[in-house]
Motif scaffolding. Structure first.
Motif, PDB file in Angstrom:
ATOM      1  N   LYS A   1       0.746  -1.243  -0.152  1.00  8.37           N
ATOM      2  CA  LYS A   1       0.041   0.017   0.062  1.00  8.37           C
ATOM      3  C   LYS A   1       0.907   1.239  -0.032  1.00  8.37           C
ATOM      4  N   ALA A   2       0.267   2.177  -0.480  1.00  5.40           N
ATOM      5  CA  ALA A   2       1.226   3.560  -0.581  1.00  5.40           C
ATOM      6  C   ALA A   2       1.344   4.114   0.665  1.00  5.40           C
ATOM      7  N   LYS A   3       2.280   4.559   0.962  1.00  4.65           N
ATOM      8  CA  LYS A   3       2.314   5.273   2.237  1.00  4.65           C
ATOM      9  C   LYS A   3       1.943   6.648   2.387  1.00  4.65           C
ATOM     10  N   ASN A   4       1.453   7.131   3.146  1.00  2.00           N
ATOM     11  CA  ASN A   4       1.171   8.363   3.476  1.00  2.00           C
ATOM     12  C   ASN A   4       1.672   9.037   4.613  1.00  2.00           C
ATOM     13  N   ILE A   5       2.911   9.508   4.560  1.00  2.00           N
ATOM     14  CA  ILE A   5       3.923   9.874   5.629  1.00  2.00           C
ATOM     15  C   ILE A   5       3.677  11.556   5.421  1.00  2.00           C
ATOM     16  N   ALA A   6       2.823  12.357   4.920  1.00  2.00           N
ATOM     17  CA  ALA A   6       2.683  13.763   4.888  1.00  2.00           C
ATOM     18  C   ALA A   6       2.626  14.300   6.376  1.00  2.00           C
ATOM     19  N   ALA A   7       1.868  13.450   7.082  1.00  2.00           N
ATOM     20  CA  ALA A   7       1.724  13.730   8.761  1.00  2.00           C
ATOM     21  C   ALA A   7       2.901  14.058   9.578  1.00  2.00           C
ATOM     22  N   PHE A   8       4.065  13.417   8.930  1.00  2.00           N
ATOM     23  CA  PHE A   8       5.288  13.564   9.760  1.00  2.00           C
ATOM     24  C   PHE A   8       6.029  14.729   9.056  1.00  2.00           C
ATOM     25  N   LEU A   9       5.771  15.397   8.175  1.00  2.00           N
ATOM     26  CA  LEU A   9       6.281  16.810   7.767  1.00  2.00           C
ATOM     27  C   LEU A   9       6.399  17.718   8.793  1.00  2.00           C
ATOM     28  N   ASN A  10       7.609  18.402   8.868  1.00  2.67           N
ATOM     29  CA  ASN A  10       7.586  19.578  10.038  1.00  2.67           C
ATOM     30  C   ASN A  10       7.447  19.303  11.449  1.00  2.67           C
ATOM     31  N   VAL A  11       7.843  18.127  11.650  1.00  4.92           N
ATOM     32  CA  VAL A  11       7.773  17.493  13.306  1.00  4.92           C
ATOM     33  C   VAL A  11       8.948  17.770  13.583  1.00  4.92           C
ATOM     34  N   SER A  12       8.987  18.333  14.795  1.00  7.13           N
ATOM     35  CA  SER A  12      10.289  18.767  15.531  1.00  7.13           C
ATOM     36  C   SER A  12      11.087  17.698  15.543  1.00  7.13           C
TER      37      SER A  12
ATOM     38  N   VAL B   1      11.026   7.136  19.008  1.00  4.08           N
ATOM     39  CA  VAL B   1      11.865   7.493  17.885  1.00  4.08           C
ATOM     40  C   VAL B   1      11.402   9.046  17.506  1.00  4.08           C
ATOM     41  N   ARG B   2      12.673   9.678  16.962  1.00  2.00           N
ATOM     42  CA  ARG B   2      12.596  11.071  16.312  1.00  2.00           C
ATOM     43  C   ARG B   2      12.519  10.600  14.933  1.00  2.00           C
ATOM     44  N   VAL B   3      11.709  11.899  14.273  1.00  2.00           N
ATOM     45  CA  VAL B   3      12.133  12.057  12.848  1.00  2.00           C
ATOM     46  C   VAL B   3      13.229  12.724  12.246  1.00  2.00           C
ATOM     47  N   LEU B   4      13.956  12.015  11.461  1.00  2.00           N
ATOM     48  CA  LEU B   4      15.214  12.605  10.882  1.00  2.00           C
ATOM     49  C   LEU B   4      14.684  13.233   9.441  1.00  2.00           C
ATOM     50  N   SER B   5      14.266  12.494   8.833  1.00  2.00           N
ATOM     51  CA  SER B   5      13.909  12.975   7.243  1.00  2.00           C
ATOM     52  C   SER B   5      12.506  12.653   6.681  1.00  2.00           C
ATOM     53  N   VAL B   6      11.753  13.121   5.782  1.00  2.59           N
ATOM     54  CA  VAL B   6      10.530  12.862   5.251  1.00  2.59           C
ATOM     55  C   VAL B   6      10.834  13.064   3.761  1.00  2.59           C
ATOM     56  N   ASP B   7      10.644  11.921   3.098  1.00  3.37           N
ATOM     57  CA  ASP B   7      10.597  12.153   1.473  1.00  3.37           C
ATOM     58  C   ASP B   7       9.277  11.666   0.951  1.00  3.37           C
ATOM     59  N   VAL B   8       8.121  12.372   0.876  1.00  2.62           N
ATOM     60  CA  VAL B   8       7.004  12.139   0.596  1.00  2.62           C
ATOM     61  C   VAL B   8       6.724  11.443  -0.881  1.00  2.62           C
ATOM     62  N   GLU B   9       7.440  12.004  -1.792  1.00  2.00           N
ATOM     63  CA  GLU B   9       7.426  11.379  -3.298  1.00  2.00           C
ATOM     64  C   GLU B   9       8.235   9.920  -3.277  1.00  2.00           C
ATOM     65  N   ASN B  10       9.246   9.789  -2.670  1.00  5.32           N
ATOM     66  CA  ASN B  10       9.527   8.378  -2.485  1.00  5.32           C
ATOM     67  C   ASN B  10       9.252   7.496  -1.508  1.00  5.32           C
ATOM     68  N   GLU B  11       8.256   8.090  -0.585  1.00  2.00           N
ATOM     69  CA  GLU B  11       7.690   7.246   0.409  1.00  2.00           C
ATOM     70  C   GLU B  11       8.744   6.726   1.553  1.00  2.00           C
ATOM     71  N   ASP B  12       9.629   7.642   1.969  1.00  5.78           N
ATOM     72  CA  ASP B  12      10.832   7.310   2.694  1.00  5.78           C
ATOM     73  C   ASP B  12      10.756   8.063   4.071  1.00  5.78           C
ATOM     74  N   LEU B  13      10.599   7.278   5.207  1.00  2.47           N
ATOM     75  CA  LEU B  13      10.510   8.083   6.384  1.00  2.47           C
ATOM     76  C   LEU B  13      11.761   7.486   7.373  1.00  2.47           C
ATOM     77  N   GLN B  14      12.735   8.355   7.535  1.00  2.06           N
ATOM     78  CA  GLN B  14      14.105   8.112   8.471  1.00  2.06           C
ATOM     79  C   GLN B  14      13.630   8.597   9.736  1.00  2.06           C
ATOM     80  N   LEU B  15      13.951   7.545  10.764  1.00  2.00           N
ATOM     81  CA  LEU B  15      13.715   7.812  11.938  1.00  2.00           C
ATOM     82  C   LEU B  15      15.123   7.505  13.110  1.00  2.00           C
TER      83      LEU B  15
END
Length: 226
Positions: free
Chosen positions: A91-102, A163-177
């Protein structure tokens, strides 16, 4: 017959019928039909990479599907010039909710899988943001302070971690923590690469040394990897 160009306008959210035609070490080869194509023998072959077969780590591709098996896939990328189409059964990830998280905000997560170089975790969106749990990656060096020799020795499946958010790449569906506290490296920003500073070895392994060093300007010591 279907051509690659027939897939260029297909949304990555659309599911298409496909049939597994081969299993390879790096993924599944699937013959997929474009929308509105009713010919069972029509379509083109594309690759479902190992990491796109399902959530979690796939140890053996042959255990996931058999030749001739019908599957549902999404079109991830079409390269008409190269003659390739990349597919996914996840399923496609919807990781936009993690954008701009401190970077200082801790989020609750559950260990879903261990890999040689990372952890796969299922993480809750931040408070106040709507959305379902999403899968993210915790690289080996971000699991804890010190050197991590074997990732699977650090946690058990279904363990709760923070975990903490390191980076969010919505286009490539990549969430690094990261599971490590945020380090203040500002004291080292202006240190010349020619300047020697004193450090204390705190850990070692075949992968290198962990050294605690203090910035010339003072402040708390920080951990570095040699």
């Amino acid at each position: 017959p279907a051509q690659l160009a027939d897939f260029t306008g297909v949304s990555p959210d659309d599911w298409l019928p496909g049939v597994v035609t081969a299993t390879r070490e790096d993924g599944l080869v699937v013959r997929v039909r474009p929308p509105l194509c009713e010919d069972p023998s029509g379509g083109v072959e594309g690759l479902v990479p190992r990491d796109e077969i399902r959530a979690g780590f796939v140890w053996n591709v042959e255990d996931e599907a058999e030749v001739g098996q019908e599957v549902k896939v999404r079109v991830v990328e079409v390269d008409v010039e190269a003659g390739t189409v990349s597919l996914s059964m996840k399923k496609a990830k919807n990781i936009a909710a993690f954008l701009n998280v401190s970077a200082e905000e801790w989020l609750s997560a559950t260990v879903a899988d261990t890999r040689e170089d990372s952890l796969l975790v299922s993480v809750k969106p931040p408070k106040g943001k709507r959305g379902k749990r999403q899968f993210g990656i915790v690289p080996r060096d971000c699991i804890r302070n010190g050197l991590v020799d074997e990732v699977e020795d650090e946690v058990d499946l279904e363990d709760e971690v923070f975990v903490r958010v390191l980076s969010v790449d919505v286009e490539n569906e990549d969430l690094q923590l990261s599971m490590k506290p945020l380090a203040d490296m500002s004291g080292f920003a202006d240190v010349s690469h020619r300047e020697w500073i004193t450090g204390v070895v705190s850990d070692k392994s075949a992968r290198g040394l962990i050294v605690n060093v203090s910035a010339p300007s003072g402040g708390e010591s920080q951990e570095g990897h040699v």
